[in-house]
Design an enzyme around this catalytic site. Structure first.
Site, PDB file in Angstrom:
ATOM      1  N   TYR A   1      63.363  18.043  60.029  1.00 36.81           N
ATOM      2  CA  TYR A   1      64.447  17.253  59.452  1.00 36.81           C
ATOM      3  C   TYR A   1      65.343  16.654  60.529  1.00 36.81           C
ATOM      4  CZ  TYR A   1      68.267  15.842  56.440  1.00 36.81           C
ATOM      5  OH  TYR A   1      69.228  15.108  55.792  1.00 36.81           O
TER       6      TYR A   1
ATOM      7  N   ARG B   1      63.799  17.382  53.398  1.00 38.63           N
ATOM      8  CA  ARG B   1      64.574  17.824  52.233  1.00 38.63           C
ATOM      9  C   ARG B   1      63.868  17.561  50.911  1.00 38.63           C
ATOM     10  NH1 ARG B   1      70.998  16.799  53.454  1.00 38.63           N
ATOM     11  NH2 ARG B   1      71.164  18.342  55.100  1.00 38.63           N
TER      12      ARG B   1
ATOM     13  N   TYR C   1      68.450  25.656  58.887  1.00 41.89           N
ATOM     14  CA  TYR C   1      69.045  25.890  57.579  1.00 41.89           C
ATOM     15  C   TYR C   1      69.277  27.377  57.326  1.00 41.89           C
ATOM     16  CZ  TYR C   1      68.909  21.296  55.363  1.00 41.89           C
ATOM     17  OH  TYR C   1      69.152  20.010  55.012  1.00 41.89           O
TER      18      TYR C   1
END
Length: 836
Positions: A686, A721, A802
């Site tokens: 990401y 995502r 994350y």
């Protein structure tokens, strides 16, 4: 760059390497094994000649060899910051290795240390015995007495150490406190151990030095518990469990028929059969096309417009008609925008020279649009064909070659379903309906045309919100038109209302988190599980009361209460999911939009809506299952808003572990590693999307491919995502899809990879998922980048991903960190490669 790999050259390499330099080295003799053992890169001159002489020194080279080597040195001189030359031949003038034109091309601030200055120097600009700076800012050191200078340097270092020791004695008080501090240290049993160790005697008596402190004990790793033995399943017991599941499901279906609503049961049968077909089709879609899959199912779920059309002109008052019209407009935005976004994504996957045949594939749509008006008797057949085409559209996304056809089938199926519904409108409603569809479609096309691949996750979430809002509007409108309908109609109305409300507000929360309008941390309210259970129980109670009562006022109140309660549930369920689980949450919402459409189909007696809704519901559910497996997440934990949140990991004594050391690298060094490789694997994450580095990454891959270096991309199912986002971004940058592989396809090749370039990925490469049973991602399948011979991480900082976990791979000997902006780093690597 070290020129001459004798004793002095090896010493220079060792010191430079210890200080963190990237070292290149050359010698007329082939001592590449020694250079590589010292951590250096061997410079090869494209000319064959044996340069070994007597006594370990090199012999003088031929003129041809000297020309070839100077061309090589010139190239490297432009790139290096420091050159150390040690080439000397006993009794002869030092060979010239560095010409003046090479020095002129060196970067300002560069340094040449000519250790052969006593023999005239290896550099033509060397001035024996002097140090000076050239006009272009290159410092040339030609000292001939370096050995003699070592004494002064050693004395300075010794003096510095003595000064630090005396400062330790005196502390901040200064010289006046020297003796008093010594007295205090010697008098106390726990006095300063350094003072006690340094003072040998006091008042004529020997001072016994204290024993050295015990070294910090190495923390032993606790042996891992033995793996549980595989449980032997009793075949008879397993058969009984399977039989009970089938029997129980059948009993529930039979019990549902006791309600006496034949229409509802017909829709339930349609749902079951279409769901089974859709379930099989969705599993065949390749991971790379999961993002287009979500986009196309999102567009198809816009058939909530058909539900709004069915309510138009059917009475119920101005409020009912207004809700029906709102449903048509909102859904049209979804249909047009969703299909355009899908088309744009699929165009990214087309190779240069491939034809866009979508227009040709769309020709049957004209017939589907005309048939219900020209042949009203064929309307049911058009509805059946529409449902089948929507199922086949998902099947078309099983590969890039048939994806265009799949998109066209989806558009044709939706066209047929809308045409069939329009043809059945009451007199005078067709023109307003077409106007509403046109207005919504224009808005949807505007959104679909402007959205960037980077913004796809939040765009999909916003489209889900539109489906949820349209479902709520249709269900409320249908209730107002038929306030005392059958039980089947009531069940469909309230379930569609509830699922639509959860989808609407939940999708808005997902959009806000993905778009950065809200923080990614989960909303951990006290007793949140009890809140979810309480709201769910209240919803079921209202459904039972609604079905049992014939009161119009009570029914209307219950429907409005359902809208309010489900909206609160959507906020709480999605808000309780952390940012790391948002990819799973988006797929759950995709599934919810399908179930809302199923409820509409049962509510309005539409087999087409039931078929399409079950297809979308199962599609989202399967994607959720794939995502949860890939992230090692409990699917129930995601659906019900973070039922369990892993506690942060601590050491056994509750302390925080000391920071570990990592190795950093530079753009030039990474380019050198890549150009010398035969196998390169690129793992995007990401971070690549955030920094918009995909085009620079594509430039790197293209250059390496041109140099016949086997370069591949390894994609983790949850990189990004939403499913397949990395594939879309790479396609946008022009990376051919046959360069891109799923992680399982190339995982076994990783030990043969010379360089693994990890661009903005963390959790999906975290070794702790395999080695640390206490971490929150243990058991999650990851790409084993640490198995490559060299691993380069491109990250903005050393922070966690994350999951906020430290990645042990960062601190391996084979790993180097290139910290900074991802786009700038990738562009720098690409530029460095092209300059070589």
């Amino acid at each position: 760059m070290v020129l001459g790999v004798g004793v002095a050259g090896l010493a220079a390499m060792g010191t430079s390497n210890a200080l963190g330099s990237v070292v290149r080295a050359w010698d007329v003799r082939d001592v590449s094994d020694q250079v590589k053992s010292m951590g250096g890169k061997w410079i090869t001159v494209d000319f064959k000649e044996d340069g070994a002489g007597q006594g370990g020194y090199a012999k003088e080279s031929s003129k041809e060899f000297q020309e070839a080597q100077k061309a090589t040195f010139h190239k490297h001189a432009k790139e290096c910051d420091i050159i150390i030359s040690t080439a000397a031949i006993p009794g002869r003038k030092s060979p010239i290795l560095i010409e003046d034109y090479m020095v002129k091309d060196m970067k300002p601030g560069s340094v040449i240390v000519d250790l052969a200055a006593a023999g005239g120097g290896n550099c033509t600009l060397c001035k024996p015995g002097e140090k000076y700076t050239t006009e272009n800012g290159v410092t040339i050191i030609g000292y001939t007495d370096l050995a003699g200078r070592m004494g002064a340097q050693a004395s300075a270092m010794y003096a510095t150490n003595m000064m630090h020791m005396v400062n330790h004695f005196t502390g901040k008080e200064g010289a006046e406190a020297f003796l008093s501090n010594v007295e205090k240290a010697l008098a106390a049993d726990d006095g300063d151990i350094i003072v006690k160790s340094v003072i040998c005697c006091k008042d004529g008596e020997a001072v016994i030095a204290p024993p050295p402190p015990d070294p910090t004990p190495v923390k032993k790793k606790e042996p891992k518990a033995a793996k549980k033995e595989a449980v032997v399943v009793d075949p008879a017991q397993e058969a009984m469990q399977t039989s009970m599941v089938v029997g129980g499901g059948s009993a529930l279906a039979i019990a549902a028929s006791l309600g006496g609503d034949a229409g509802f049961m017909a829709m339930l049968n349609t749902f079951g059969l279409s769901g089974a077909a859709g379930y099989q089709v969705v599993w065949g879609v390749t991971h790379a096309l999961h993002t287009p899959l979500m986009a196309v199912t999102n567009a198809i779920s816009g058939l909530t417009a058909a539900g709004g059309l069915m309510c138009m002109g059917a009475g119920g008052g101005a409020m009912a008609q207004g809700l029906a019209q709102a449903s048509v407009v909102i859904s049209s935005v979804n249909i047009a925008g969703g299909f355009l976004v899908t088309k744009r994504m699929l165009d990214l996957f087309r190779k240069p020279g491939d034809q866009d045949l979508t227009g040709t594939y769309m020709l049957p749509a004209a017939g589907m649009a005309i048939a219900p008006f020209a042949l009203p008797v064929a309307a049911p057949t058009v509805g059946t064909l529409s449902g089948l085409m929507c199922i086949a559209a998902i099947g078309g996304l099983s590969s890039q070659k048939t994806a265009q056809f799949g998109l066209a089938l989806g558009c044709t199926g939706v066209t047929g379903a809308m045409a069939m519904t329009l043809a059945a409108l009451p007199h005078g409603q067709l023109a307003p309906a077409l106007g509403l569809i046109a207005g919504g479609s224009a808005l949807g096309l505007g959104v679909g045309k402007s959205v960037s691949p980077m913004a796809l996750p939040q765009t999909v979430a916003a489209f889900h919100a539109l489906v949820g809002a349209a479902a709520v509007a249709t269900c409320l409108s249908s209730h107002m038109i038929h306030p005392t309908a059958s039980v089947g109609h009531k069940v469909g109305a309230m379930l569609g209302n509830a699922i639509g409300g959860i989808t609407f507000t939940g999708s808005l929360i997902a959009f806000a988190k993905l778009n950065g309008n809200m923080g990614s941390k989960p909303m951990n309210l006290p007793n949140k599980n009890m809140l979810n259970a309480g709201m769910g129980a209240a919803q079921m109670g209202m459904l039972g009361l609604y079905c049992a009562s014939d009161s119009v006022g009570l029914g209307t109140g219950l429907m409005y209460s359902t809208t309010a309660l489900s909206s609160v549930m959507g906020v709480h369920l999605v808000g309780s999911v952390g940012g790391g689980d948002m990819p799973c949450c988006v797929t759950v919402l995709n599934s919810y939009s399908g179930w809302a459409l199923v409820a509409e189909g049962m509510l309005l007696g539409s087999p087409t809506l039931t078929v399409v809704g079950s297809l979308i519901g199962f599609s989202g559910a399967i994607l959720t299952k794939i995502m949860c497996d890939a992230m090692n997440r409990d699917i129930m934990n995601v659906i019900f808003g973070g039922m369990q949140v892993a506690a942060p990991k601590k050491d056994a004594d509750g302390t925080v572990e000391e920071p570990k050391e990592h190795r950093e690298t530079k753009v030039e060094a990474v380019a050198d590693l890549l150009i010398d490789s035969k196998e390169v694997m690129i793992v995007p994450g990401y971070g690549m999307a955030v920094s918009q580095a995909q085009r620079a990454v594509a430039d790197i891959a293209n250059f390496l491919k041109e140099k016949e270096i086997n370069t591949r991309f390894s994609i983790h199912p949850v990189a990004g995502r939403m499913p397949g986002q990395m594939n879309v971004l790479l396609a946008e940058a022009g990376v051919p899809y046959d360069w891109v592989y799923e992680m399982d396809e190339v995982q076994d090749d990783m030990p043969n990879v010379d360089v693994c370039l990890v661009v903005g990925a963390n959790d999906i490469t975290n070794e702790a998922a395999e080695t640390d049973e206490d971490c929150s991602i243990y058991g999650m399948p990851v790409i084993k980048v640490w198995e490559a011979k060299n691993c380069i991480f491109l990250k903005r900082s050393m922070a966690g991903g994350y999951a906020d976990l430290e990645n042990p791979v960062f601190f391996r000997e084979t790993t180097q960190m290139l910290l900074g902006d991802g786009k700038a780093s990738c562009e720098g690597i690409a530029a460095a490669l092209k300059s070589k």
